[in-house]
Scaffold this motif. Structure first.
Motif, PDB file in Angstrom:
ATOM      1  N   TYR A  30       1.571  -0.971  -8.441  1.00  9.67           N
ATOM      2  CA  TYR A  30       1.960   0.353  -8.894  1.00  9.67           C
ATOM      3  C   TYR A  30       1.671   1.397  -7.832  1.00  9.67           C
ATOM      4  O   TYR A  30       0.780   1.243  -7.009  1.00  9.67           O
ATOM      5  N   TYR A  31       2.416   2.485  -7.905  1.00  2.43           N
ATOM      6  CA  TYR A  31       2.197   3.616  -7.020  1.00  2.43           C
ATOM      7  C   TYR A  31       1.165   4.572  -7.613  1.00  2.43           C
ATOM      8  O   TYR A  31       0.459   5.257  -6.889  1.00  2.43           O
ATOM      9  N   GLY A  61      -0.530   4.008  -0.090  1.00  6.88           N
ATOM     10  CA  GLY A  61      -0.076   5.374  -0.316  1.00  6.88           C
ATOM     11  C   GLY A  61      -0.109   5.768  -1.779  1.00  6.88           C
ATOM     12  O   GLY A  61       0.127   6.920  -2.132  1.00  6.88           O
ATOM     13  N   GLY A  62      -0.431   4.818  -2.662  1.00  2.00           N
ATOM     14  CA  GLY A  62      -0.481   5.074  -4.098  1.00  2.00           C
ATOM     15  C   GLY A  62      -1.785   5.745  -4.502  1.00  2.00           C
ATOM     16  O   GLY A  62      -2.738   5.826  -3.722  1.00  2.00           O
ATOM     17  N   TYR A  63      -1.818   6.195  -5.733  1.00  2.00           N
ATOM     18  CA  TYR A  63      -2.925   7.001  -6.228  1.00  2.00           C
ATOM     19  C   TYR A  63      -3.592   6.404  -7.462  1.00  2.00           C
ATOM     20  O   TYR A  63      -2.940   5.727  -8.261  1.00  2.00           O
ATOM     21  N   HIS A  64      -4.865   6.724  -7.607  1.00  4.31           N
ATOM     22  CA  HIS A  64      -5.626   6.479  -8.836  1.00  4.31           C
ATOM     23  C   HIS A  64      -6.144   7.819  -9.341  1.00  4.31           C
ATOM     24  O   HIS A  64      -6.669   8.618  -8.562  1.00  4.31           O
ATOM     25  N   GLY A  96     -12.775   3.470   1.853  1.00  2.00           N
ATOM     26  CA  GLY A  96     -11.521   3.034   2.454  1.00  2.00           C
ATOM     27  C   GLY A  96     -10.306   3.699   1.830  1.00  2.00           C
ATOM     28  O   GLY A  96      -9.183   3.474   2.265  1.00  2.00           O
ATOM     29  N   TRP A  97     -10.516   4.499   0.809  1.00  9.08           N
ATOM     30  CA  TRP A  97      -9.461   5.292   0.185  1.00  9.08           C
ATOM     31  C   TRP A  97      -9.685   6.753   0.568  1.00  9.08           C
ATOM     32  O   TRP A  97     -10.811   7.167   0.851  1.00  9.08           O
ATOM     33  N   GLU A  98      -8.635   7.547   0.551  1.00  7.93           N
ATOM     34  CA  GLU A  98      -8.768   8.991   0.743  1.00  7.93           C
ATOM     35  C   GLU A  98      -9.135   9.620  -0.596  1.00  7.93           C
ATOM     36  O   GLU A  98      -8.406   9.467  -1.579  1.00  7.93           O
ATOM     37  N   LEU A  99     -10.272  10.309  -0.653  1.00  4.60           N
ATOM     38  CA  LEU A  99     -10.650  11.034  -1.860  1.00  4.60           C
ATOM     39  C   LEU A  99      -9.950  12.396  -1.826  1.00  4.60           C
ATOM     40  O   LEU A  99     -10.370  13.295  -1.099  1.00  4.60           O
ATOM     41  N   ARG A 123      -6.257   8.282  -2.948  1.00  7.01           N
ATOM     42  CA  ARG A 123      -5.022   7.707  -2.400  1.00  7.01           C
ATOM     43  C   ARG A 123      -5.378   6.493  -1.555  1.00  7.01           C
ATOM     44  O   ARG A 123      -6.270   6.547  -0.693  1.00  7.01           O
ATOM     45  N   LYS A 124      -4.680   5.384  -1.817  1.00  8.85           N
ATOM     46  CA  LYS A 124      -4.904   4.151  -1.062  1.00  8.85           C
ATOM     47  C   LYS A 124      -4.304   4.299   0.329  1.00  8.85           C
ATOM     48  O   LYS A 124      -3.126   4.642   0.488  1.00  8.85           O
ATOM     49  N   LEU A 125      -5.106   4.048   1.329  1.00  2.00           N
ATOM     50  CA  LEU A 125      -4.643   4.141   2.708  1.00  2.00           C
ATOM     51  C   LEU A 125      -3.879   2.894   3.104  1.00  2.00           C
ATOM     52  O   LEU A 125      -4.014   1.848   2.483  1.00  2.00           O
TER      53      LEU A 125
END
Length: 127
Positions: A30-31, A61-64, A96-99, A123-125
């Motif tokens: 999923y994005y 590039g996806g988000y949580h 490892g993710w962008e907060l 955001r997943k890098l």
């Protein structure tokens, strides 16, 4: 309600489905994954597995978006939830993710109980 919003906003490729989060077995990637006010109702032993599974099934590039109750010194959790976060716990699981945004703010539950919530948008890098 979701289908109404999808229609009104002219969104494409939005698919709603029911998923047992306890299984931690997402089948697709999923994005965007939103997990708001859900982790706190899971067995605490399974929360890390759920987060790792969500991360593995997020496209680069996806988000949580995660919102979860906390039990903190200033605001101890006043209700017996199966799981609560401690101060600073959630960002550690997103190395490892962008907060994009993270905060730990006081809030009020639907029953009037006041407690602290962690809110994370990450955001997943990668490509």
């Amino acid at each position: 309600m979701l289908q109404f919003i999808v229609s009104e906003e002219g969104l494409a490729d939005v698919k709603a489905q029911i998923y047992d989060i306890n299984s931690a077995e997402l089948a697709d990637d999923y994005y965007f994954i939103s997990c708001t006010v859900a982790l706190m109702f899971l067995n605490s032993a399974g929360v890390d597995t759920v987060i790792v599974d969500m991360q593995a099934h997020t496209l680069p590039g996806g988000y949580h978006l995660i919102v979860c109750a906390m039990s903190a010194e200033q605001y101890p959790c006043p209700v017996p939830l199966p799981f609560t976060l401690t101060a600073g716990q959630l960002p550690v699981t997103y190395k490892g993710w962008e907060l994009v945004k993270y905060n730990e703010d006081a809030g009020v539950m639907h029953n009037g109980a006041q407690l602290q919530f962690a809110t994370l948008l990450a955001r997943k890098l990668g490509k």
